[in-house]
Design an enzyme around this catalytic site. Structure first.
Site, mmCIF file in Angstrom:
data_model
loop_
_atom_site.group_PDB
_atom_site.id
_atom_site.type_symbol
_atom_site.label_atom_id
_atom_site.label_comp_id
_atom_site.label_asym_id
_atom_site.label_seq_id
_atom_site.Cartn_x
_atom_site.Cartn_y
_atom_site.Cartn_z
ATOM 1 N N SER A 1 0.797 -1.225 0.000
ATOM 2 C CA SER A 1 0.000 0.000 0.000
ATOM 3 C C SER A 1 0.828 1.272 0.000
ATOM 4 O O SER A 1 1.434 1.615 -0.994
ATOM 5 C CB SER A 1 -0.952 -0.008 1.197
ATOM 6 N N ASP B 1 9.947 5.644 -10.214
ATOM 7 C CA ASP B 1 9.538 6.382 -11.411
ATOM 8 C C ASP B 1 10.351 7.654 -11.611
ATOM 9 O O ASP B 1 10.687 8.017 -12.744
ATOM 10 C CB ASP B 1 8.045 6.719 -11.332
ATOM 11 N N LYS C 1 -0.749 -4.269 -3.381
ATOM 12 C CA LYS C 1 -2.045 -3.722 -2.957
ATOM 13 C C LYS C 1 -2.176 -2.295 -3.491
ATOM 14 O O LYS C 1 -1.560 -1.372 -2.973
ATOM 15 C CB LYS C 1 -2.161 -3.729 -1.432
#
Length: 693
Positions: A468, A479, A494
Site C-alpha cells: 500500500s 519512477d 495492494k
C-alpha cells in the site's frame, strides 16, 4: 494534506474520511444475537457497500453464495468439523443471504456459528480420548495437508478417521520436538480444552464482525466491518498512542501475564509491575474487583484500558510473592514509540572492512498519522512524515551521511497523505500518486513543497509484505529515478485505497443512537505517476536478493477476489535520473558476485530449494522414522530453531532492561549486502559527478 470525501453524499456517512492503505485489527464488543443494533448495522453496511465500493457490484445471489462459502471456510478451513450434510443444509440459503442481509437479518451467522461450536465440542471430546491411545508410528500412512483436495466428511466414521490421523500428527510433532509421551499428552489435553474455551468465549459482536467482513471480502480482500472496539484499536495503530497503564500483556494457562512494560507509561513510572507478573483481578477506581483468571485477553485489556487521569486497580501475583498485591495506577497517555520511525548512522567500514561511508538507516514500520490530533491543531501530533523529517535533520546535525537506506520491510501501509509527504522529502515538487475515484475521475496527488530535504544516494528496501503506502513511496522513488529498490522480486501488490466510514450517526450532536462501528471500504484505486497500478503486480525491485519470503504465496495475487491490475494515463513528471540501466547493470553484477560466494547466502539458497520441494507437498507422513529423516534434511527447521534461540535471548535481555531498543538494522549477511550495494551506488554516483565536472 486535506483529504476530500468521494462525494457530497458520502460525507454524511464518514466518521473521519481517512484514506488508508493498510489492514485492520480485529476485536470485539458484546451485543445480542440479531438484536435491533445488529439489524441496523447489517442494513447500513449493505447500503454503504452497494453505494460506495469502487467495483460498483450489487449485493446479489452471486455475492450471497460467495458469502456463505467464505463464512463456512472462515470457521472450518481444514474441513475438520462440519459434515457434508451440514453444508447441504447451509446451501438451502445460499441464494437468500443477500436479501436477508439487506433486510437486516443476520440469523444465519449465529446459527452457523452455534452449529460450529457444537461440532467443535464433539470433535474435541473425541480428540481427548485419542490422545491417550497408543499410536503406532511405524505404520505407513499420511495426513492430507491441503483441505482444497478433499470434501467435507460424509459421516461420523469418515470424520473420526480424519481426527485419528490429526491427533496422531499432533502427538508425533511433539515427540519430534523432544517431548516425552506423557508430557505430549498433557500438552494436547490442555490444547484441545483451550480450543473449545476460546471459541465459546467468542462474543456476539465478534461473530457479527466476522460475518459482515466475510460479506465485504466478497468484493475485495481489504474492505471490512469494524466493531466499535476494533475501530478504537485501529485508531491506536494509526495514532501510535493510547490511554492506559502502559503494559503489553499475554495469556498463558488462563492467566493474564505482563509481557513488557512500555517506557513512559503509568506502570513504568510506578515501578512495581514487572514482566512475568500475573494480573488476577481488576477494579475501576474504588469499585469492586473483577476476577480475570481464565478471562479472554481482549476482555481483560478492555477492563484495564480507560481514559487518562482515571484510576485502575490491579490485583497482582508476582514471581517472588505468592500472596497477591494490589497496585493502584492512574492511567495516562502512552506513546507507542516502538512502532514509530527510527534512524541511525552506520559507519560501513566498521561493519564491512574496506567499505567506507556513513550510511543513514531509516526504519519506517508503518505510515501512521494522528488524524484527530491534526484536526484539533495539536502542535506535536504523530506523523510519519514529521518523524522522517526529524531523522533527516538529526543526520545533518551529526555531520551528514553519504547515503540513506529506507527500510520498508514488513511495512503494511497506512495513511495515503503520509506516503505522499514522505515521498516529498526526497523528490522535488510534482505528482507522487494518481487516484481513480468512485466516479472514475482521475485525481493527481502532488508534493506541494518545493525542493527536497535530502538529495543524495537513496536505497529503498522492500519485501513481499511491503504494501500500500509503502508501494506508493517505492513506486515514486522508482519512477522519478531517484534511487534504487532492493529486496524481494516485488512488493505485496495492494493498489487500492480504503476509507473509514462510520456506520452510525453519532457524529451529529443531536442524534444519540448506538455506536455501530465503522466500515473500512475500498473506494479508490491508486496508480504510479508512470500510469501503472501496483495492484496485483506491486513494485519490482531493481536488485533482487535471495529470500524465503519471496518464494511464499504472499501478495495480492494470491488473495481471493483481489481486484485486477490495470493502467491509467501518465502524470507529467520530471525524473531526476540518478538511476539508469548502466548503473543498475553494474550494481547487479557486483552484488551477484558477492552473493554466489557468500556462505550465508549459499545456505539461504539451499533452504529456499528445500522449501520449494516441500511447498507443493500434498501429504505429510505419519511414520516417525521418515519424519525424523526429513527433519535432519530440513535446513529450514534448523534456521527456525536458531532464530527462536536468538529471539529468546533478545527477550531475556529486554527483561533485564525493558527500555532497551531493538537494533533497527542488525548485522547479518542480508543487511551487509544492502550496505555493500549502497556503497557501490554511492561510489558510482560520485564517479559520475567527477566525470561530469
Amino acid at each position: 494534506m486535506k483529504l476530500n470525501p468521494p462525494s457530497k453524499a458520502a460525507s454524511a456517512l464518514c466518521l473521519c474520511m481517512v484514506l488508508l492503505l493498510g489492514t485492520a485489527i480485529f476485536a470485539q464488543q458484546a451485543t445480542t444475537p440479531n438484536s435491533t443494533n445488529d439489524s441496523d448495522t447489517a442494513k447500513k453496511v449493505c447500503a454503504m457497500v452497494s453505494r460506495f465500493h469502487i467495483s460498483g457490484k450489487p449485493i446479489n445471489d452471486e455475492i450471497s453464495e460467495k458469502l456463505m462459502r467464505r463464512f463456512i471456510k472462515q470457521l472450518d478451513p481444514q474441513k475438520l468439523y462440519f459434515y457434508k450434510s451440514d453444508i447441504n443444509n447451509f446451501e438451502t440459503e445460499k441464494n437468500q443471504l443477500d436479501d436477508k442481509l439487506i433486510d437486516g437479518d443476520v440469523k444465519f451467522a449465529y446459527q452457523c456459528f452455534d452449529l460450529y461450536l457444537s461440532r467443535l465440542q464433539e470433535r474435541m471430546d473425541y480428540a481427548q480420548q485419542l490422545v491417550d491411545v497408543e499410536h503406532d508410528f511405524t505404520i505407513d500412512e499420511s495426513i492430507i495437508v491441503d483441505a482444497k483436495n478433499i470434501d467435507f466428511a460424509k459421516d461420523q466414521s469418515e470424520m473420526n478417521e480424519r481426527w485419528r490421523k490429526r491427533v496422531k500428527y499432533d502427538v508425533l510433532n511433539l515427540i519430534l520436538d523432544d517431548k516425552k509421551i506423557e508430557e505430549a499428552r498433557k500438552q494436547l489435553h490442555k490444547r484441545y480444552t483451550k480450543n473449545v474455551k476460546n471459541m465459546v468465549e467468542t462474543e456476539q459482536a465478534e461473530k457479527l464482525e466476522m460475518y459482515l467482513s466475510a460479506l465485504t471480502h466478497c468484493f475485495d480482500p481489504h474492505s471490512s466491518y469494524m466493531s466499535p472496539q476494533t475501530l478504537e484499536d485501529f485508531r491506536i495503530s494509526m495514532e501510535l498512542s493510547l490511554d492506559g497503564i502502559g503494559a503489553a500483556l499475554r495469556s498463558e494457562d488462563g492467566f493474564t501475564i505482563v509481557a513488557e512494560i512500555v517506557p513512559g507509561g503509568a506502570a513504568d513510572a510506578d515501578g512495581r509491575l514487572k514482566p512475568g507478573d500475573k494480573i488476577i483481578a481488576v477494579a475501576q477506581d474504588d469499585g469492586e474487583f473483577v476476577d480475570v483468571v481464565e478471562m479472554k485477553l481482549s476482555k481483560v485489556v478492555r477492563y484495564i484500558r480507560g481514559k487518562r487521569g482515571t484510576i485502575v486497580q490491579l490485583r497482582v501475583k508476582t514471581e517472588e510473592n505468592t500472596s497477591p498485591e494490589v497496585y493502584k495506577l492512574t492511567r495516562k497517555k502512552i506513546e507507542l514509540s516502538t512502532s514509530e520511525v527510527k534512524g541511525k548512522i552506520i559507519d560501513s567500514g566498521e561493519r564491512i572492512p574496506g567499505r567506507t561511508g556513513r550510511i543513514g538507516i531509516i526504519s519506517i514500520p508503518s505510515f501512521y498519522r494522528d488524524f484527530r490530533g491534526a484536526q484539533r491543531g495539536d502542535e506535536n501530533f504523530k506523523s510519519t512524515a514529521r518523524d522522517v523529517r526529524k531523522v533527516l535533520y538529526d543526520f545533518r546535525d551529526q555531520g551528514g551521511v553519504d547515503g540513506i537506506v529506507i527500510d520498508l520491510r514488513f511495512n503494511g501501509g497506512g495513511a495515503l497523505s503520509e506516503a505522499i509527504e514522505v515521498s516529498g522529502l526526497f523528490v522535488d515538487e510534482g505528482p507522487v500518486v494518481q487516484v481513480k475515484q468512485l466516479d472514475g475521475e482521475r485525481k493527481i496527488h502532488r508534493d506541494a513543497e518545493p525542493g527536497a530535504v535530502y538529495n543524495g544516494p537513496l536505497v529503498v528496501v522492500c519485501n513481499r509484505l511491503s504494501a500500500s503506502a509503502s508501494e506508493i513511496f517505492a513506486g515514486a522513488i522508482k519512477d522519478y529515478k531517484r534511487g534504487i529498490i532492493i529486496g524481494d522480486t516485488t512488493t505485496h501488490g495492494k493498489g487500492t485505497v480504503q476509507n473509514v466510514m462510520t456506520v452510525s450517526n453519532k457524529m451529529f450532536s443531536f442524534l444519540n443512537g448506538p455506536d455501530l462501528g465503522a466500515l473500512k471500504l475500498t473506494i479508490n484505486q491508486f496508480y504510479r505517476v508512470n500510469g501503472d497500478s501496483t495492484q496485483n503486480r506491486g513494485v519490482r525491485s531493481d536488485i533482487v536478493l535471495p529470500s524465503l519470503i519471496d518464494k511464499m504465496d504472499l501478495g495480492e495475487s494470491f488473495l481471493d477476489d483481489a481486484m485486477a491490475f490495470d493502467k491509467t494515463e501518465v502524470a507529467p513528471f520530471a525524473p531526476v535520473n540518478l538511476v539508469n540501466q548502466q548503473i543498475l547493470k553494474s550494481l547487479k553484477e557486483s552484488s551477484s558476485k558477492r552473493v554466489v560466494t557468500d556462505k550465508d547466502f549459499k545456505e539461504k539458497l539451499a533452504e529456499i530449494d528445500q522449501y520449494l520441494k516441500k511447498k507443493d507437498q500434498k501429504t505429510i507422513s505419519l511414520v516417525e522414522a521418515v519424519r525424523r529423516k526429513e527433519m535432519i534434511d530440513d535446513k529450514a527447521k534448523e534456521k527456525a530453531e536458531k532464530l527462536k534461540e536468538e529471539k529468546k535471548k533478545e527477550e531475556e535481555e529486554k527483561k533485564k532492561d525493558p527500555k532497551a531498543e531493538k537494533d533497527i538494522f542488525k548485522k547479518d549477511y542480508y543487511n551487509d549486502e544492502i550496505l555493500n550495494i549502497t556503497v557501490d551506488y554511492m561510489n558510482v554516483l560520485k564517479n559520475m559527478t567527477t566525470v561530469q565536472r
